[in-house]
Structures are given as structure tokens and as C-alpha cells.
Motif scaffolding. Structure first.
Motif, PDB file in Angstrom:
ATOM      1  N   ALA A 127     102.208  29.711 -90.272  1.00  0.00           N
ATOM      2  CA  ALA A 127     101.425  28.860 -90.991  1.00  0.00           C
ATOM      3  C   ALA A 127     100.258  28.315 -89.472  1.00  0.00           C
ATOM      4  N   MET A 128     101.000  27.987 -88.391  1.00  0.00           N
ATOM      5  CA  MET A 128      99.886  27.580 -87.699  1.00  0.00           C
ATOM      6  C   MET A 128      98.505  28.535 -87.062  1.00  0.00           C
ATOM      7  N   ALA A 129      99.882  29.833 -87.036  1.00  0.00           N
ATOM      8  CA  ALA A 129      99.676  31.067 -86.036  1.00  0.00           C
ATOM      9  C   ALA A 129      98.364  31.650 -87.016  1.00  0.00           C
ATOM     10  N   GLN A 130      98.454  31.817 -88.449  1.00  0.00           N
ATOM     11  CA  GLN A 130      97.247  31.993 -89.282  1.00  0.00           C
ATOM     12  C   GLN A 130      95.850  31.386 -89.549  1.00  0.00           C
ATOM     13  N   ALA A 131      95.296  31.918 -89.354  1.00  0.00           N
ATOM     14  CA  ALA A 131      94.321  31.378 -89.734  1.00  0.00           C
ATOM     15  C   ALA A 131      93.410  31.113 -90.864  1.00  0.00           C
ATOM     16  N   LEU A 132      92.585  29.970 -91.433  1.00  0.00           N
ATOM     17  CA  LEU A 132      91.964  29.082 -92.886  1.00  0.00           C
ATOM     18  C   LEU A 132      91.580  30.582 -93.366  1.00  0.00           C
ATOM     19  N   GLY A 133      92.150  31.331 -94.580  1.00  0.00           N
ATOM     20  CA  GLY A 133      91.034  31.805 -95.345  1.00  0.00           C
ATOM     21  C   GLY A 133      89.926  31.329 -96.165  1.00  0.00           C
ATOM     22  N   GLU A 134      89.246  32.439 -96.275  1.00  0.00           N
ATOM     23  CA  GLU A 134      87.744  32.130 -97.043  1.00  0.00           C
ATOM     24  C   GLU A 134      87.799  30.691 -97.787  1.00  0.00           C
ATOM     25  N   GLN A 176      92.347  25.388 -87.798  1.00  0.00           N
ATOM     26  CA  GLN A 176      91.934  25.756 -89.519  1.00  0.00           C
ATOM     27  C   GLN A 176      91.572  24.482 -90.004  1.00  0.00           C
ATOM     28  N   LEU A 177      91.454  23.716 -89.433  1.00  0.00           N
ATOM     29  CA  LEU A 177      90.704  22.397 -89.862  1.00  0.00           C
ATOM     30  C   LEU A 177      89.158  22.242 -89.804  1.00  0.00           C
TER      31      LEU A 177
END
Length: 637
Positions: free
Chosen positions: A475-482, A514-515
Motif C-alpha cells: 500500500a505504501m509503495a503504490q501511488a494514490l489513484g485519481e 500520497q497525502l
């Protein structure tokens, strides 16, 4: 699971109307009066009346230069007033030719914005003999609209002047207010005499809608946006709750004529329910009457419901259900639902909606009136049966792409203060992050993007297999989606619930990048606004979420939406937090100052003072914090 084809929470805003405008040097010569016949365009709705005058190229050039000169004219004074008077005299002389010319009407609309009361009355009087032609002309209609929309400005300025002086018209005993009132009421009478024609005409209906607003002393934001942008009746629907009405004082006779004009709807109620052009007029009338004549609004709503209820019954229940599935009448019913009184709304639900909510939620058209029903709920007595019937189908509704129904239901739970824990649990289950409990920390990215857990993280999970535990590293490695608009609205509602702990924990689990992505998103930035403003979020919880942004302040400041979030964080920050933010920004002050958004943040933070005169900066910020505390204590009392 995703957005449907129409987003019910976004107002359909068009780009400002207007074509290319020529440029020319200032000029003071009079325009030649060239006249001639200009036939209406083929297929247009303009009535075949007498030939209207033609605007010569020389005259068009004069008015274009005059408008340019007025825009560059000095501040209000004798010279400017004289220039305005002379130009509008020429407008009056060629009013019909200007109004019915495409470019000329655009220029005339802008010139009316400079017009004093007397000049507007004269121009209006010049157009009055050809009112039907102008009102139903594709260009002339916008001139009439612009003239009507000058009333709030002119009535306000006239009220001030009448206290100081007694103004009389040059050619009569009546004052300018009486003349203006007479012209508006004359327009209302003429429209009333041929009401069905004007409401049904593609262009004439714009005049009716604007006239209703002026008579009621209320301008609707949705109608002003429609005037500036697209004129198509098929433009994306905009919920009336998002409109921002502007009220202004009008003579008492206006409200009397508003009721007279609105009574015309009752004579041909079937037409205004089924005709897509005429229906817009009735929708606007309901909004105005709800604010100014609520009893008559209730009477009009009863007439609509009675007519629809008296039609042939559908196979699956109330005859009203047929009209909820119709493109035109469903839009009218949306407005009816929004203006009904709570008791009448409860009765309407019990008589027509109860037992049909899941079917309506699944329908591509009927789900929109259902959303308006949910938006109108203000009592626990109505919310409870609605929630009980609709909640079992939450995941199915999301899968069909009708996310607006779910957002509206969550909004009703927030507004009424009931069923909040239940609807949150149902959402967790619908997005497949309720079990195992470790998945709940991922709910914010899922809600924001409107994606189920396995879809968001690209997992292949077979049906019936026990769901896997949440993988924090993944989860931490994945960029936040649109972030979607409806996903943002969902999170904003949930953050205003009485116990938003799960949402805050999920926000706190996001990484700094992400934030940052959330804060820089046009829709996602409003989620952080909700964190900062929700009364359910404590100061300690707020700090825990926002501390993740440490190290991201410069990137935040150099973003269009992120800079606004940073300004909001700064406004509520204590002195210690402000020092941390200013120190981080100060490390890259030159980059900040060169950025089109960052330099505003630098000025707001007083970054130059912080870097060069730290003690003065601290005193200044301390004084600001003291004033803020004093203001907060006053507001709390």
C-alpha cells in the motif's frame, strides 16, 4: 465500480458566451444608419414579422470602438458619463439592428452594463414594439436577458439617489423608477398573454425564466451560468441545492405579477410537465416561488403531483413511477422534491416511492429524482424507512455506476445524524475492505477513487476464497489513484460524521507523497478542507493527519490546489507549527518566489520577514494568534 455517465453533484457550467471581437482605435464618429432586410436563419424559431433593420459594417465598427473606449475610459466622472450618454444615444437609435445582429448583440450586452437607468429605459422602450421578434431571436433574446439582469444594479443605485434628489423624466411626470417598473410589468403582461408560446420557444423561454427571477427579486446561479454558457436544453443537469441565489429588493407590484405569471402554468400543466423546453420555465418558477411565495409554490407542486398521479397506472405501482423514468418530467420532479415541505415529502414517499427505491436506484434516469429525494430528507421519520429499503442494495448500486445515489444517502445520514455507523459499515463491505479488519486502513484510497479493494491493488481474488490480509508495504509503495469528485464528496460527508475515526486512521496511514497527491488534486483538496473544518475532528487528530505533510510544504505551495490547502493549514496553525512551516519553506525561498502559486504563499507566510527579521516575525505572528483566539472565544460564546 465507478462514476456513472452523468455526475449529479457537479453543476453544468459553460464557458462564457461570446465570439471574436474586433479591435480598433478610439473613435467618436456617429455610425451610419444603414437599413435593409436580413431574413431569419432557416429552421429558426423567429416569427415571420416585418423585416428588421440591418446593421451596416460601419455602424458595427463604431460600436466596437465605442465599447473599447468605454473600457479604457477614466474612473467615473463627468467625462465618462458624457461618453456613456452619447454612445447609448446611438444604441437607442439602432437598438433593433444591434439586438438582431450576432456581433452587435454581444457588443450591446456589454454596453448595457454601463447604462444608467434613464438610458436603459429608452433602449428598452425602443425595443418594445418588436418585443416578440427580439425575444424569439437567437441574438435578441440575450439582449433582453442582459437588460433584465441590470435591474439589481439599477434598483439598488436608484434607492440611494432618491433619498438625495427628486429625479424627473425629461418627457413626462413619472420618475425613472416608475418608467422602469412600467416597462418590466409591460413585458410581464405581454408574456402572460401568450405564455405557452414564449415558454415553448427555444429562445423565448430564456426571457420567461429571467423575467420570473427579476419579478421575484432572486437571481439563480444556475440560470446565470446557462446564460453565459450552453443554451441547449440537454445540458448536464445541475442540482438546485448547488445554486447560490442572489436576492435584491423589488417593488411590491413585481411579486403580484410573479403570482399572476406563475398562475399561467396551471392552465396547461400537462404541457409544462412533458415539453422539455417549457419544463425549464416551471422548474425556475418553483425555485423562485419557494423563496418568495411558498404557499403558491406548494399549490403548484400539488397540481403537478395530482396530474401525474391521475395518469394510467404502471404495471409495478404508482403512475408517478412512469414519469420518474422519463427524461423531461423526471427533471421537473427533481425540483418538486427539493421544494416540498417535510410533511408533504413524507406523504409523497409513502404514496409513490416506498417499495420502489431499489428499482429506481438501478434505473439510468430515475436514479436522479431518487437522489433529490435523499437530498431533501431532513427528518429521522423519513430517513429510517428509506435507509432500511435502500441499504441492502448499496454495493449493487455502486457496481451499476450510480454512485450519486450512495453519496446522497450518506449525505442524508450526515444531515439527520442517524444510521451513520451502519452506513459506514455497509460502505466498508461494499468496497471489500471490512474483513479482515486490517484492510480498513485502506478505505480512504478506495473511497476516493471509487474502486473496490482488489481492483485498486490489482489483486486476483476468486469468489468464495478468504480475503487476504492488508499488505502495508504494498500500500505504501503504490501511488494514490485519481480522486473522483463523488469519491471526494463521500469522504467529506464521512469526515463530518459524529465518529470519523476509521477515516482519520486511514488518512494517517497515507505516506507523504500520497497525502500530497490528495492535497494537489482538484477534488481531493476538499477532503483536507473537511479535515480542517469538521467539528468532529479534534485538534490532536488533525495534527496527526497533517504531520505527514512535513517535508512536502514546498511542493504543496507550488501547486494550484495544494497552495490553497497550505493557506488553510497556516490559518489554523499555532505559532510553533507556523515556525516549522516557515523554516521548511525558507530553505527554498527563491524557488517559491519564482513560482506563480508559491509566491502568494511566501507573501502570506511573510517569508522574507521570517528569514531576515525573525524576532519581528514572531511578534507579528503572536499578535495574529492572539487576535484569533479572542475571536474564537467570542464566537463560541
Amino acid at each position: 465500480m465507478g462514476l456513472g455517465p452523468r455526475s449529479p453533484h457537479r453543476a453544468g457550467r459553460g464557458v462564457p458566451a461570446g465570439g471574436k471581437r474586433g479591435r480598433g482605435a478610439k473613435g467618436s464618429g456617429r455610425p451610419p444608419p444603414g437599413r435593409g432586410h436580413c431574413p431569419p436563419a432557416e429552421g429558426s424559431s423567429e416569427p415571420a414579422l416585418a423585416a428588421h433593420p440591418h446593421l451596416s459594417p460601419e455602424a458595427l465598427g463604431y460600436f466596437r470602438r465605442a465599447l473599447s473606449a468605454l473600457k479604457e475610459a477614466p474612473e467615473p466622472g463627468a467625462e465618462r458619463e458624457l461618453m456613456v450618454h452619447n454612445v447609448l444615444k446611438e444604441v437607442e437609435a439602432q437598438a433593433l439592428a444591434l439586438a438582431t445582429n450576432r456581433t452587435g448583440s454581444e457588443i450591446m450586452q456589454e454596453l448595457l452594463g454601463f447604462s444608467p437607468l434613464k438610458s436603459l429605459c429608452r433602449i428598452w422602450a425602443a425595443l418594445r414594439p418588436s418585443l416578440r421578434l427580439v425575444a424569439c431571436h437567437r441574438c435578441g433574446v440575450h439582449v433582453l436577458q442582459s437588460a433584465l439582469l441590470q435591474l439589481p444594479r439599477l434598483l439598488g443605485s436608484l434607492a440611494e439617489k432618491e433619498e438625495e434628489e427628486d429625479v424627473e423624466e425629461e418627457d413626462g411626470k413619472d420618475g425613472p423608477l416608475e418608467n422602469l417598473e412600467e416597462l418590466v410589468l409591460g413585458l410581464a403582461s405581454e408574456v402572460c398573454d401568450d405564455f405557452l408560446f414564449y415558454c415553448g420557444d427555444t429562445h423565448g423561454s430564456f426571457v420567461v425564466r429571467t423575467l420570473l427571477q427579476v419579478l421575484g427579486g432572486t437571481l439563480l446561479e444556475s440560470e446565470r451560468a446557462r446564460h453565459r454558457g450552453s443554451q441547449s436544453p440537454d445540458t448536464q443537469r445541475a442540482p438546485a441545492r448547488e445554486c447560490k441565489p442572489t436576492d435584491f429588493e423589488v417593488p411590491k407590484t413585481f411579486l403580484n405579477h410573479l403570482q399572476d405569471l406563475s398562475s399561467c402554468f396551471l392552465k396547461d400543466i400537462a404541457v409544462f410537465i412533458t415539453d422539455k423546453i417549457s419544463s425549464f420555465c416551471l422548474q425556475v418558477a418553483l425555485q423562485i416561488l419557494h423563496r418568495k411565495l411558498p404557499q403558491f409554490c406548494a399549490h403548484l407542486c400539488s397540481a403537478v403531483i395530482s396530474y401525474l398521479s391521475s395518469r394510467n397506472s404502471s404495471a409495478d405501482g404508482s403512475p408517478l413511477l412512469l414519469f420518474l423514468r422519463d427524461q423531461t418530467s423526471s427533471r421537473l420532479l427533481e425540483q418538486v422534491l427539493l421544494v416540498l415541505e417535510p410533511l408533504r415529502l413524507q406523504s409523497l414517499f409513502e404514496d409513490h416511492f416506498q417499495g420502489q427505491l431499489q428499482a429506481l436506484a438501478a434505473h439510468p434516469i430515475a436514479n436522479f429524482p431518487l437522489q433529490r429525494l435523499l437530498d431533501a430528507i431532513t427528518t429521522r421519520e423519513l430517513l429510517s424507512p428509506v435507509f432500511e429499503e435502500l441499504s441492502p442494495a448499496l454495493e449493487a448500486v455502486l457496481a451499476q455506476g450510480h454512485s450519486g445515489v450512495v453519496i446522497a444517502l450518506v449525505g442524508a445520514c450526515r444531515r439527520v445524524g442517524a444510521h451513520q455507523a451502519q452506513v459506514l459499515q455497509l460502505l466498508l463491505e461494499a468496497f471489500h475492505c471490512a474483513e479482515p479488519s486490517s484492510r480498513q486502513v485502506a478505505c480512504v484510497p478506495l473511497f476516493a477513487t471509487l474502486m473496490a479493494y482488489e481492483v485498486y491493488y490489482g489483486l486476483l481474488e476468486e469468489e468464495g476464497v478468504v480475503p487476504t490480509e492488508h499488505q502495508v508495504e504494498m500500500a505504501m509503495a503504490q501511488a494514490l489513484g485519481e480522486v473522483t469528485v463523488l469519491g471526494s464528496l463521500l469522504l467529506q460527508h464521512l469526515l463530518h460524521f459524529s465518529s470519523p475515526g476509521i477515516i482519520l486512521q486511514s488518512l494517517g496511514a497515507l505516506t507523504g507523497p500520497q497525502l500530497l497527491t490528495l492535497a494537489q488534486s482538484p477534488a481531493g483538496s476538499h477532503v483536507l478542507d473537511a479535515v480542517l473544518t469538521s467539528p468532529s475532528v479534534t485538534r490532536k487528530q488533525r495534527r496527526r493527519v497533517l504531520k505527514t505533510l512535513k517535508g512536502q510544504y514546498v511542493a504543496l505551495a507550488c501547486s494550484r490546489h495544494g497552495s490553497r490547502v497550505l493557506d488553510a493549514i497556516w490559518s489554523g496553525a499555532a505559532l510553533g507549527a507556523r515556525k516549522e512551516i516557515a523554516a521548511e519553506l525558507g530553505e527554498r525561498d527563491q524557488e517559491l518566489i519564482r513560482d506563480p502559486f508559491g509566491h502568494h504563499v511566501a507573501r502570506n507566510v511573510a517569508l522574507t520577514t521570517f528569514l531576515k527579521r525573525r524576532e519581528a516575525w514572531e511578534q507579528q505572528q503572536g499578535a495574529v494568534a492572539k487576535r484569533r483566539r479572542a475571536l474564537n472565544s467570542i464566537l463560541e460564546d
